[in-house]
Scaffold this active site. Structure first.
Site, mmCIF file in Angstrom:
data_model
loop_
_atom_site.group_PDB
_atom_site.id
_atom_site.type_symbol
_atom_site.label_atom_id
_atom_site.label_comp_id
_atom_site.label_asym_id
_atom_site.label_seq_id
_atom_site.Cartn_x
_atom_site.Cartn_y
_atom_site.Cartn_z
ATOM 1 N N ASP A 10 0.818 -1.215 0.000
ATOM 2 C CA ASP A 10 0.000 0.000 0.000
ATOM 3 C C ASP A 10 0.858 1.274 0.000
ATOM 4 O O ASP A 10 1.982 1.267 0.503
ATOM 5 C CB ASP A 10 -0.890 -0.024 1.251
ATOM 6 C CG ASP A 10 -2.071 0.919 1.125
ATOM 7 O OD1 ASP A 10 -2.306 1.452 0.026
ATOM 8 O OD2 ASP A 10 -2.758 1.116 2.135
ATOM 9 N N ASN B 275 -10.369 -3.375 -6.974
ATOM 10 C CA ASN B 275 -9.514 -2.428 -7.702
ATOM 11 C C ASN B 275 -9.975 -2.135 -9.133
ATOM 12 O O ASN B 275 -9.507 -1.174 -9.758
ATOM 13 C CB ASN B 275 -8.049 -2.906 -7.713
ATOM 14 C CG ASN B 275 -7.336 -2.721 -6.392
ATOM 15 O OD1 ASN B 275 -6.396 -3.444 -6.063
ATOM 16 N ND2 ASN B 275 -7.776 -1.746 -5.595
HETATM 17 C C1 FPP Z 1 -2.291 -0.017 -3.187
HETATM 18 O O1 FPP Z 1 -1.730 1.279 -3.106
HETATM 19 C C2 FPP Z 1 -1.615 -0.754 -4.251
HETATM 20 C C3 FPP Z 1 -2.240 -1.334 -5.292
HETATM 21 C C4 FPP Z 1 -3.713 -1.328 -5.455
HETATM 22 C C5 FPP Z 1 -1.486 -2.012 -6.364
HETATM 23 C C6 FPP Z 1 -0.233 -2.709 -5.922
HETATM 24 C C7 FPP Z 1 0.500 -3.159 -7.113
HETATM 25 C C8 FPP Z 1 1.826 -3.005 -7.316
HETATM 26 C C9 FPP Z 1 2.786 -2.481 -6.306
HETATM 27 C C10 FPP Z 1 2.423 -3.442 -8.598
HETATM 28 C C11 FPP Z 1 2.687 -4.897 -8.500
HETATM 29 C C12 FPP Z 1 3.308 -5.411 -9.695
HETATM 30 C C13 FPP Z 1 4.010 -6.528 -9.681
HETATM 31 C C14 FPP Z 1 4.621 -6.957 -10.928
HETATM 32 C C15 FPP Z 1 4.222 -7.341 -8.459
HETATM 33 P P1 FPP Z 1 -2.615 2.526 -3.516
HETATM 34 O O2 FPP Z 1 -2.520 2.716 -4.962
HETATM 35 O O3 FPP Z 1 -4.014 2.329 -3.003
HETATM 36 O O4 FPP Z 1 -1.887 3.692 -2.753
HETATM 37 P P2 FPP Z 1 -2.556 4.906 -1.999
HETATM 38 O O5 FPP Z 1 -3.354 4.323 -0.847
HETATM 39 O O6 FPP Z 1 -1.381 5.695 -1.539
HETATM 40 O O7 FPP Z 1 -3.411 5.638 -2.983
#
Ligand code: FPP
Length: 249
Positions: free
Chosen positions: A27, A75
């Site tokens: 996250d 998502n």
């Molecule tokens: C949550 O942070 C993260 C996600 C919904 C996506 C996580 C995916 C990756 C890190 C890429 C993975 C790829 C591979 C190849 C393993 P957020 O976007 O909700 O962050 P925020 O809460 O700060 O908005």
């Protein structure tokens, strides 16, 4: 960079117990990007690099299972360009995995309801799965949860069990916790010992609901793209100080 990061390998601390299975809710990518005036996708891209580095580190220090929450069943509600960017990162990573995982001895698995994923990604997942099968059950395993939701997973298990009962293949009184566990995406792996959530959020967000019954949680304010091997060390040190009683005394 390849499937697992190769440069700047940090020294591996010796004489330290490590959890058998570590899971991470990756996250904070969006906030990491916003702080820099970048689109959210930029945060996911760096987050994917962090995943490579931390997965490599976990393997090096002897963690057998490393599981990350990469895309939840919720998502899909995100803007199309963000969803597309995430699918692009999965595509790139799975291609790398198919090319390198045999030589590196790490089984890559994808957990979740894969039916709504683009056909080419599903084909890559099948390819990676076959290689993982050939590596065998003792290989270190890195699992990506994609289109994963804990409630959805349990609902699917219940549905499968209901069908077996309806067919007469299973008697209701024979349903045990193991019957349910065997119908989850994680059927062939132990429950997570340690679940890490970076970025300051303190909730489980539908991640490994069944499997986390006795997991230790570790929360940190560090945003996932900034998460370093020293943060993993801090999480493991905290875990090693916990007294796990599994309901006993
Ligand atoms: C949550 O942070 C993260 C996600 C919904 C996506 C996580 C995916 C990756 C890190 C890429 C993975 C790829 C591979 C190849 C393993 P957020 O976007 O909700 O962050 P925020 O809460 O700060 O908005």
């Amino acid at each position: 960079m390849g499937l697992f990061a190769r440069k700047k390998r940090p020294a591996v601390p010796v004489d330290r117990a490590v959890p058998r299975h570590i899971a991470v809710i990756m996250d904070g990518n969006g906030r990491w990007a916003r702080k820099r005036g970048l689109p959210r996708q930029a945060g996911h891209k760096v987050g994917a690099e962090t995943f490579r580095t931390i997965a490599t580190y976990c393997k090096d220090i002897g963690v057998q299972y490393f599981t990350v929450y990469a895309f939840s069943t919720e998502n899909w509600k995100r803007p199309k360009e963000e969803v597309d960017a995430l699918m692009g990162l999965f595509r790139t990573y799975l291609k790398e995995a198919a090319e390198t995982m045999f030589q590196r001895g790490v089984a890559v698995r994808v957990l979740g309801d894969l039916t709504p994923l683009p056909a080419d990604i599903r084909a890559l997942i099948r390819e990676v799965d076959e290689i993982a099968d050939r590596l065998g059950p003792d290989a270190a395993t890195a699992s990506l949860c994609i289109n994963y939701g804990g409630r959805d997973e349990i609902k699917n298990a219940v549905r499968a069990i209901a069908l077996e009962v309806q067919r007469g293949a299973l008697a209701p009184e024979d349903i045990t916790e193991d019957t349910i566990g065997a119908r989850l995406y994680t059927a062939h792996m132990p429950d997570p010992d340690l679940i890490i959530r970076p970025s300051g959020e303190i909730r489980t967000s539908n991640f490994l609901l069944w499997q986390s019954a006795y997991a230790e949680y570790y929360f940190t304010d560090v945003l996932w793209p900034d998460f370093k091997t020293r943060d993993m060390d801090a999480a493991i040190d905290a875990y090693n100080k916990r007294n796990r009683r599994f309901g006993g005394v």
